[in-house]
Design a protein around this motif. Sequence first.
Motif, PDB file in Angstrom:
ATOM      1  N   ALA A 121      -4.832   4.513 -36.990  1.00 48.99           N
ATOM      2  CA  ALA A 121      -3.868   3.621 -37.663  1.00 48.99           C
ATOM      3  C   ALA A 121      -4.507   2.776 -38.771  1.00 48.99           C
ATOM      4  O   ALA A 121      -3.938   2.658 -39.869  1.00 48.99           O
ATOM      5  CB  ALA A 121      -3.225   2.696 -36.632  1.00 48.99           C
ATOM      6  N   ASN A 122      -5.663   2.184 -38.486  1.00 55.12           N
ATOM      7  CA  ASN A 122      -6.175   1.168 -39.408  1.00 55.12           C
ATOM      8  C   ASN A 122      -6.571   1.753 -40.761  1.00 55.12           C
ATOM      9  O   ASN A 122      -6.148   1.269 -41.813  1.00 55.12           O
ATOM     10  CB  ASN A 122      -7.345   0.415 -38.765  1.00 55.12           C
ATOM     11  N   GLY A 123      -7.387   2.819 -40.724  1.00 54.83           N
ATOM     12  CA  GLY A 123      -7.864   3.392 -41.982  1.00 54.83           C
ATOM     13  C   GLY A 123      -6.739   3.989 -42.815  1.00 54.83           C
ATOM     14  O   GLY A 123      -6.708   3.827 -44.038  1.00 54.83           O
ATOM     15  N   LEU A 124      -5.799   4.657 -42.146  1.00 59.21           N
ATOM     16  CA  LEU A 124      -4.754   5.352 -42.919  1.00 59.21           C
ATOM     17  C   LEU A 124      -3.756   4.359 -43.524  1.00 59.21           C
ATOM     18  O   LEU A 124      -3.278   4.563 -44.640  1.00 59.21           O
ATOM     19  CB  LEU A 124      -4.067   6.419 -42.065  1.00 59.21           C
ATOM     20  N   THR A 125      -3.471   3.278 -42.806  1.00 56.48           N
ATOM     21  CA  THR A 125      -2.600   2.256 -43.416  1.00 56.48           C
ATOM     22  C   THR A 125      -3.347   1.519 -44.538  1.00 56.48           C
ATOM     23  O   THR A 125      -2.764   1.209 -45.575  1.00 56.48           O
ATOM     24  CB  THR A 125      -2.119   1.229 -42.363  1.00 56.48           C
ATOM     25  N   ALA A 126      -4.632   1.287 -44.331  1.00 55.41           N
ATOM     26  CA  ALA A 126      -5.404   0.555 -45.357  1.00 55.41           C
ATOM     27  C   ALA A 126      -5.565   1.403 -46.617  1.00 55.41           C
ATOM     28  O   ALA A 126      -5.389   0.915 -47.733  1.00 55.41           O
ATOM     29  CB  ALA A 126      -6.771   0.160 -44.797  1.00 55.41           C
ATOM     30  N   LEU A 127      -5.867   2.687 -46.441  1.00 48.05           N
ATOM     31  CA  LEU A 127      -6.101   3.533 -47.617  1.00 48.05           C
ATOM     32  C   LEU A 127      -4.820   3.814 -48.393  1.00 48.05           C
ATOM     33  O   LEU A 127      -4.825   3.867 -49.619  1.00 48.05           O
ATOM     34  CB  LEU A 127      -6.767   4.852 -47.195  1.00 48.05           C
ATOM     35  N   THR A 128      -3.712   4.000 -47.662  1.00 51.44           N
ATOM     36  CA  THR A 128      -2.440   4.259 -48.356  1.00 51.44           C
ATOM     37  C   THR A 128      -1.762   2.953 -48.784  1.00 51.44           C
ATOM     38  O   THR A 128      -0.799   2.974 -49.530  1.00 51.44           O
ATOM     39  CB  THR A 128      -1.453   5.020 -47.448  1.00 51.44           C
ATOM     40  N   ARG A 129      -2.278   1.829 -48.256  1.00 50.45           N
ATOM     41  CA  ARG A 129      -1.655   0.511 -48.473  1.00 50.45           C
ATOM     42  C   ARG A 129      -0.209   0.531 -48.022  1.00 50.45           C
ATOM     43  O   ARG A 129       0.668  -0.043 -48.657  1.00 50.45           O
ATOM     44  CB  ARG A 129      -1.723   0.098 -49.954  1.00 50.45           C
ATOM     45  N   LYS A 130       0.033   1.224 -46.927  1.00 49.44           N
ATOM     46  CA  LYS A 130       1.395   1.276 -46.381  1.00 49.44           C
ATOM     47  C   LYS A 130       1.388   0.881 -44.920  1.00 49.44           C
ATOM     48  O   LYS A 130       0.388   1.082 -44.220  1.00 49.44           O
ATOM     49  CB  LYS A 130       1.964   2.676 -46.534  1.00 49.44           C
ATOM     50  N   ARG A 131       2.522   0.346 -44.462  1.00 50.90           N
ATOM     51  CA  ARG A 131       2.653  -0.073 -43.073  1.00 50.90           C
ATOM     52  C   ARG A 131       2.612   1.136 -42.152  1.00 50.90           C
ATOM     53  O   ARG A 131       2.588   2.283 -42.606  1.00 50.90           O
ATOM     54  CB  ARG A 131       3.951  -0.864 -42.897  1.00 50.90           C
ATOM     55  N   MET A 132       2.693   0.846 -40.846  1.00 46.95           N
ATOM     56  CA  MET A 132       2.527   1.894 -39.829  1.00 46.95           C
ATOM     57  C   MET A 132       3.468   3.081 -40.046  1.00 46.95           C
ATOM     58  O   MET A 132       3.158   4.210 -39.665  1.00 46.95           O
ATOM     59  CB  MET A 132       2.760   1.282 -38.453  1.00 46.95           C
ATOM     60  N   GLY A 133       4.609   2.821 -40.651  1.00 48.17           N
ATOM     61  CA  GLY A 133       5.590   3.880 -40.883  1.00 48.17           C
ATOM     62  C   GLY A 133       5.013   5.047 -41.679  1.00 48.17           C
ATOM     63  O   GLY A 133       5.550   6.155 -41.633  1.00 48.17           O
ATOM     64  N   VAL A 134       3.897   4.834 -42.388  1.00 48.37           N
ATOM     65  CA  VAL A 134       3.301   5.936 -43.154  1.00 48.37           C
ATOM     66  C   VAL A 134       2.878   7.076 -42.217  1.00 48.37           C
ATOM     67  O   VAL A 134       2.830   8.235 -42.637  1.00 48.37           O
ATOM     68  CB  VAL A 134       2.106   5.421 -44.021  1.00 48.37           C
ATOM     69  N   LEU A 135       2.629   6.760 -40.956  1.00 48.18           N
ATOM     70  CA  LEU A 135       2.231   7.807 -40.005  1.00 48.18           C
ATOM     71  C   LEU A 135       3.407   8.716 -39.648  1.00 48.18           C
ATOM     72  O   LEU A 135       3.230   9.763 -39.046  1.00 48.18           O
ATOM     73  CB  LEU A 135       1.630   7.196 -38.729  1.00 48.18           C
TER      74      LEU A 135
END
Length: 300
Positions: free
Chosen positions: A191-205
Motif C-alpha cells: 500500500a505505502n509505496g504504490l500510493t506514494a509513487l502514484t500520489r493517489k489514495r488507497m483506491g488506486v489499488l
Amino acid sequence: MTRPGRPRCAVVGAGGIGAFFGAQIPAAQGTVVYCARRPFTRLRVDSEIGPFDAPVQCLTDPGSVPADWTGLDWVFVAVKAQHTRSAAPWLARLCSSASRVVSLQNGIEQRETLTPLIGGARLLETAVYCGAELLEPGVVRQRGGARLVTEDVALATELAELFVGTAAVVVERSPDFRTEAWRKLMVNAAANGLTALTRKRMGVLRVAEVGELARAVMTEILPLARADGAQLTAEDVDRALAALRAPGSAEATTSMYQDRLAGRPTEHDAIYGAVARRAERLGVEAPLNRAIGALLTGAC
Ligand SMILES: NC(=O)C1=CN([C@@H]2O[C@H](COP(=O)(O)OP(=O)(O)OC[C@H]3O[C@@H](n4cnc5c(N)ncnc54)[C@H](OP(=O)(O)O)[C@@H]3O)[C@@H](O)[C@H]2O)C=CC1
Ligand SMILES: CC(C)(CO)C(=O)C(=O)O
C-alpha cells in the motif's frame, strides 16, 4: 521508576499516530507528555466518533526533561523510522530499565534499532492498524479503527490496561507476533509505496494493473517471511489485498502518501530497505520490493 498513582507517559513524536494514541490514554489512567519538534498548546483529534480535545503537556527540548523523569513508566516511540536516531536524546532522558517502551513504528527492525537507545527498558513492538494524519501540530485527523497487535506477553496486558475505558483503541495480543509483524510489513509494502509513487489514495489499488502489482509485491514477500519464521500463505495475501481494495478503503491514505504529498522524506528504507536487507541475509530474492525502494529513494 514506577510510581504510585497514575502512570506517567511520554510520546516521542507527536504526529498522526503519536498524538492520536497519546490522546486515547484516559486522564484517569495516566498523564501524557508529548516530546515534539514543533510546540503545540492544544490537542484536538477529529475521528469518526467526533472531535475531542485531550490534555496537553508538550516539550520540544530533551534538555528540559526534569531529571526525576528518567525511568518514566511508559514511553511511546512514534517518530518515523528515519527520525529514530534524531529522537535518541529524548529516549536517553526518559528511559531506564524501569521503563516500558512501546514502538508504534512500521517495519520489522524496531527491536534492533531501539534496543541500544532505551537504557535497558522493556520494549513492546506493535503492528499498528490506524489511519491518522497530523494536519498541524496538535491537530490530528483519524479515520477507521485503531488496533495495536502485539506479542502475547505481560507487557501487552499492561498496555491494554492503560487504554481501559477507551473504546477507540483495541490491543490485540497474538501468540505469533513474528507472523503479525510480517503481515503488517507485507501490507505496507503493497500500500505505502504504490500510493506514494502514484500520489493517489488507497483506491488506486482498485485499478486492475496496480492491484496485480500489489499482489506481486506481497507474494514476493511470502518466501522471505516464511524463511524468517512467519506463517504467511497465499490466502493471507488474498485477504490483505481484498481489505486494501475494499470500496470503503478507497479514500484512505497511507503515511507514506502523506509524506510524499507534503514533500517530506518517506519511510521507504524501513519497509523496502528492510525487505532487501532480510532477503540478503536469508538468501531470498526480492526484486520488486527492491525496485519500489529504489524509485522512492530517487523520488525523495
Ligand atoms: N499515519 C498512519 O496512519 C500510520 C503510521 N504508522 C507508523 O507510525 C509511525 C509514525 O507515523 P506518523 O504518525 O504517520 O508520522 P508523522 O510524520 O505524522 O509523525 C511523526 C512525528 O515525529 C516528529 N519528529 C520527528 N523527529 C523528531 C524528533 N527528533 N524529536 C521529536 N519529534 C520528532 C515529527 O515532527 P514534525 O511534525 O515537526 O515533522 C512528527 O510530528 C511511522 O513509523 C509510521 O509508519 C503506522 C500505521 C499507520
Ligand atoms: C496500513 C496503513 C496503510 C494504515 O494503517 C499503514 O500502516 C500506514 O499508513 O503506514
